[in-house]
Design a protein around this motif. Structure first.
Motif, mmCIF file in Angstrom:
data_model
loop_
_atom_site.group_PDB
_atom_site.id
_atom_site.type_symbol
_atom_site.label_atom_id
_atom_site.label_comp_id
_atom_site.label_asym_id
_atom_site.label_seq_id
_atom_site.Cartn_x
_atom_site.Cartn_y
_atom_site.Cartn_z
ATOM 1 N N VAL A 316 0.865 -1.185 0.000
ATOM 2 C CA VAL A 316 0.000 0.000 0.000
ATOM 3 C C VAL A 316 0.899 1.233 0.000
ATOM 4 N N PRO A 317 0.961 1.987 -1.104
ATOM 5 C CA PRO A 317 1.797 3.201 -1.128
ATOM 6 C C PRO A 317 1.278 4.231 -0.127
ATOM 7 N N ILE A 318 2.194 4.983 0.443
ATOM 8 C CA ILE A 318 1.823 6.001 1.423
ATOM 9 C C ILE A 318 1.328 7.252 0.703
ATOM 10 N N LYS A 319 0.329 7.891 1.302
ATOM 11 C CA LYS A 319 -0.188 9.145 0.771
ATOM 12 C C LYS A 319 0.027 10.258 1.789
ATOM 13 N N ASP A 320 0.071 11.472 1.293
ATOM 14 C CA ASP A 320 0.291 12.606 2.196
ATOM 15 C C ASP A 320 -0.843 12.752 3.206
ATOM 16 N N SER A 321 -2.032 12.315 2.838
ATOM 17 C CA SER A 321 -3.182 12.453 3.738
ATOM 18 C C SER A 321 -3.294 11.306 4.742
ATOM 19 N N ASP A 322 -2.473 10.279 4.603
ATOM 20 C CA ASP A 322 -2.556 9.128 5.508
ATOM 21 C C ASP A 322 -2.018 9.473 6.882
ATOM 22 N N ARG A 323 -2.694 8.931 7.894
ATOM 23 C CA ARG A 323 -2.201 9.085 9.266
ATOM 24 C C ARG A 323 -1.207 7.975 9.614
ATOM 25 N N SER A 324 -1.273 6.883 8.890
ATOM 26 C CA SER A 324 -0.414 5.740 9.198
ATOM 27 C C SER A 324 1.005 5.989 8.705
ATOM 28 N N TRP A 325 1.930 5.320 9.373
ATOM 29 C CA TRP A 325 3.333 5.374 8.981
ATOM 30 C C TRP A 325 3.719 4.037 8.358
ATOM 31 N N PRO A 326 4.680 4.038 7.448
ATOM 32 C CA PRO A 326 5.075 2.786 6.785
ATOM 33 C C PRO A 326 5.527 1.724 7.790
ATOM 34 N N ALA A 327 5.245 0.480 7.456
ATOM 35 C CA ALA A 327 5.607 -0.643 8.317
ATOM 36 C C ALA A 327 5.554 -1.917 7.487
ATOM 37 N N VAL A 328 6.019 -2.985 8.085
ATOM 38 C CA VAL A 328 5.922 -4.314 7.477
ATOM 39 C C VAL A 328 5.060 -5.160 8.400
#
Length: 390
Positions: A316-328
């Motif tokens: 799932v690519p990260i978006k500027d509006s996302d609250r989540s941070w990248p993870a595995v």
């Protein structure tokens, strides 16, 4: 008139006592001898392998060549069949899983080439809605240089198993897989040392290309859940100062080993050797895992409890509006069916049957080849003789 009598060696009569002498025999003995000779003649008539006299057989160079080739083929096939017989075969059986109250061991060995160990955390969540304060862990982190050399080690003490509420269960099963549950909690704690110094050290490590290798064993409850590796242990303010936004967190990783129990002969873990490298991008990796409880029974009757698994991968690519941070994320669920793999010896009668088939077939084939070659050579020789070549 004196009765005429014939004499034969007593050795031809069953009552022979070992000494050569002549004895008169009656008509009953004559009938017995005739029947015996008739039986021998019948046995000779059904002989499938008649023997020709030595002077009636002819040996040829072509026959010798075919014989040597046939012996080599038969010896090769015999060794192959023998090795096949000496190997063990496995039989698979399925039944309903009735295990209760056991833990699920998770063996992990991963490398994150773009995240320093100081900010990398491992979190585990299960679906039981129960907070485990005594989570048994044995996880180590190795600091890696840009070239992949070990420059330090650290024992993981920040592993947390968080408690789910009933509402979070639905989120866990959805496409977000419980990610939103962490957004308010993942940055709720910082580090024991001075944040400014920590930020400076982490930025220096990132600039130097420092990475981290995480390996060890997690013991979790035998229920559905997930574990994930990320920077969720950071305070959100600290994380913003380090990365200047979630889209700058590079969760590129290499999975050296991921298993849910000890390995048995022939097991295949589909995630072993997985390499996922991000370039000028960021996002969250999600591995949906279906675990199949497995028992491996050796010939020695020893039973090895373990687990197999299948996996589906999403990014799932990260978006500027996302609250989540990248993870595995590794989201796992258990199958209600258990597989029993049992070792067995191969049947000796099956081995003899296969051996007779391959050796007999080779012998028959070489015999046909020998006859064809002999007739071909004879025909060529006869034609050459008639033309006066020889």
């Amino acid at each position: 008139m004196q009765e005429m009598r014939r004499f034969i060696p007593v050795s031809a009569i069953p009552e022979f006592n070992g000494e050569y002498q002549y004895k008169a025999y009656s008509s009953d003995a004559q009938v017995y001898l005739r029947s015996t000779m008739g039986l021998k003649q019948v046995l000779k008539n059904i002989d499938a392998f008649p023997r020709a006299e030595e002077h009636l057989t002819q040996k040829t160079p072509s026959g010798a060549i075919v014989s040597v080739i046939g012996l080599i083929i038969m010896a090769t096939l015999f060794i192959h069949e023998l090795m096949f017989y000496l190997t063990t075969k496995t039989v698979h059986e399925m039944s309903v899983d009735v295990k209760r109250g056991e833990n699920l061991p998770i063996h992990i060995n991963m490398t994150f080439p773009s995240i320093p160990c100081e900010i990398l955390s491992v979190d585990a969540i299960d679906m039981s809605g129960k907070h485990e304060v005594d989570l048994d862990t044995n996880i180590w982190k190795l600091r890696l240089s840009k070239d992949g050399y070990i420059i330090g080690s650290e024992y993981v003490s920040d592993l947390v198993e968080k408690e789910h509420t009933s509402d979070d269960h639905g989120e866990h099963g959805s496409s977000e897989t419980g990610v939103s549950h962490h957004e308010d909690a993942k940055h709720s704690h910082g580090f024991g040392k001075d944040p400014l110094k920590m930020i400076k050290d982490v930025k220096r490590a990132i600039d130097d290309g420092e990475g981290c290798r995480v390996f060890g064993v997690l013991d979790v409850q035998r229920v559905a859940g997930n574990f994930h590796i990320s920077v969720h242990g950071l305070n959100i303010i600290v994380a913003q100062q380090i990365f200047e936004g979630a889209n700058h967190v590079n969760v590129s990783h290499v999975i050296h080993d991921l298993s849910f129990g000890p390995k048995y002969p022939g097991i295949h873990n589909p995630l072993d050797g997985t390499v996922r490298i991000l370039r000028d991008a960021s996002g969250t990796f999600k591995y949906y895992i279906k675990i199949v409880p497995t028992e491996y029974r050796y010939l020695s009757k020893e039973v090895l409890p373990t687990n197999q698994f299948s996996v589906t991968e999403y990014f799932v690519p990260i978006k500027d509006s996302d609250r989540s941070w990248p993870a595995v994320y590794f989201l796992y669920d258990l199958s209600p069916i258990t597989v029993t793999i049992r070792e067995e010896k191969r049947s000796f009668t099956h081995f003899i049957t296969r051996l007779c088939a391959v050796l007999g077939g080779t012998f028959a084939l070489t015999g046909m080849l020998d006859r064809w070659m002999y007739r071909l050579i004879e025909a060529a020789t006869h034609k050459s003789s008639s033309l006066g070549i020889f």
